[in-house]
Design a protein around this motif. Sequence first.
Motif, PDB file in Angstrom:
ATOM      1  N   PHE A 178     -11.556  -4.381   7.497  1.00 31.69           N
ATOM      2  CA  PHE A 178     -11.234  -5.792   6.969  1.00 31.69           C
ATOM      3  C   PHE A 178      -9.997  -5.755   6.398  1.00 31.69           C
ATOM      4  N   ASN A 179      -9.102  -6.649   6.711  1.00 35.23           N
ATOM      5  CA  ASN A 179      -7.802  -6.824   6.289  1.00 35.23           C
ATOM      6  C   ASN A 179      -7.689  -7.872   5.554  1.00 35.23           C
ATOM      7  N   PRO A 180      -7.518  -7.587   4.053  1.00 36.92           N
ATOM      8  CA  PRO A 180      -7.285  -8.698   3.104  1.00 36.92           C
ATOM      9  C   PRO A 180      -5.947  -9.213   2.793  1.00 36.92           C
ATOM     10  N   GLY A 181      -5.206  -8.542   3.412  1.00 36.64           N
ATOM     11  CA  GLY A 181      -3.613  -8.771   3.417  1.00 36.64           C
ATOM     12  C   GLY A 181      -3.278  -9.674   4.513  1.00 36.64           C
TER      13      GLY A 181
ATOM     14  N   ARG B 297     -11.064 -15.156   6.918  1.00 37.36           N
ATOM     15  CA  ARG B 297     -10.438 -15.233   5.574  1.00 37.36           C
ATOM     16  C   ARG B 297     -11.493 -16.030   4.770  1.00 37.36           C
ATOM     17  N   LEU B 298     -11.773 -17.228   5.298  1.00 37.96           N
ATOM     18  CA  LEU B 298     -12.694 -18.230   4.716  1.00 37.96           C
ATOM     19  C   LEU B 298     -13.967 -17.730   4.330  1.00 37.96           C
ATOM     20  N   HIS B 299     -14.468 -17.134   5.552  1.00 37.18           N
ATOM     21  CA  HIS B 299     -15.844 -16.760   5.644  1.00 37.18           C
ATOM     22  C   HIS B 299     -16.335 -15.324   5.140  1.00 37.18           C
ATOM     23  N   ARG B 300     -15.269 -14.513   5.393  1.00 38.81           N
ATOM     24  CA  ARG B 300     -15.536 -13.044   5.167  1.00 38.81           C
ATOM     25  C   ARG B 300     -14.522 -12.414   3.922  1.00 38.81           C
TER      26      ARG B 300
ATOM     27  N   ALA C 158     -11.616 -11.633   4.203  1.00 35.38           N
ATOM     28  CA  ALA C 158     -10.659 -10.712   4.949  1.00 35.38           C
ATOM     29  C   ALA C 158     -10.839 -10.882   6.588  1.00 35.38           C
ATOM     30  N   VAL C 159      -9.724 -10.491   7.149  1.00 34.26           N
ATOM     31  CA  VAL C 159      -9.736 -10.534   8.640  1.00 34.26           C
ATOM     32  C   VAL C 159     -10.455  -9.335   9.319  1.00 34.26           C
TER      33      VAL C 159
ATOM     34  N   TRP D 232      -1.372   2.590  15.954  1.00 37.50           N
ATOM     35  CA  TRP D 232      -0.976   1.156  15.677  1.00 37.50           C
ATOM     36  C   TRP D 232      -2.025   0.697  14.738  1.00 37.50           C
ATOM     37  N   PRO D 233      -1.608  -0.268  13.719  1.00 31.52           N
ATOM     38  CA  PRO D 233      -2.905  -0.711  12.759  1.00 31.52           C
ATOM     39  C   PRO D 233      -3.689  -1.385  13.640  1.00 31.52           C
ATOM     40  N   ALA D 234      -5.107  -1.187  13.271  1.00 28.93           N
ATOM     41  CA  ALA D 234      -6.060  -2.217  13.957  1.00 28.93           C
ATOM     42  C   ALA D 234      -5.932  -3.694  14.003  1.00 28.93           C
ATOM     43  N   PHE D 235      -6.178  -4.261  15.091  1.00 29.29           N
ATOM     44  CA  PHE D 235      -6.028  -5.624  15.183  1.00 29.29           C
ATOM     45  C   PHE D 235      -7.246  -6.071  16.178  1.00 29.29           C
TER      46      PHE D 235
END
Length: 170
Positions: A54-57, A115-118, A120-121, A134-137
């Motif tokens: 979960f990416n909050p950035g 972002r709006l639902h959780r 974070a992405v 590679w960073p997760a995507f």
Amino acid sequence: MSISVKFRRACVLAIVALGVFVFDQAAKAVVVEFIMQPPRKIELTDFFNLVLSFNPGISFGMLSGLLRDNAVALGTVQAIVALTIMIFALYSHRRIDALALSMLAGGAASNSADRLHRGAVVDFIDIHIAGMHWPAFNFADVAVVAGVMVFAASGMFGSRPSNKTQVNGS
């Protein structure tokens, strides 16, 4: 361009953006709700894993500490940017640019919805080669990158729209 041609073009671009959005959201739901229960790393090949992140950035997790408590604000800004990109797609004079921008808008909208639902992405695709990760995507990120690459290639290598006045006045 007649109204029916404009309407058909708008429908095609909306279908592309919505297709990216729905596919990415469905994939994330399956990963979060079914595949990653409990959360774990699933090694599929020597270079490809499924992980739950979960990416909050923003991109690559940058500013995650600063943005962790501002997910709604960032998601709202991201949604406005996605809508603005879609408007640019609708008014683009070149079909390839419009298609690229609609892919970008669909991906941005899907990540905004996360972002709006959780807060974070959701990222789950993990590519690694020779111990380097590679960073997760996710699929929305793939659509955004592909849209940017197509748009850039179109700008560098594509033909420019003609400024000639048409004889029939259309």
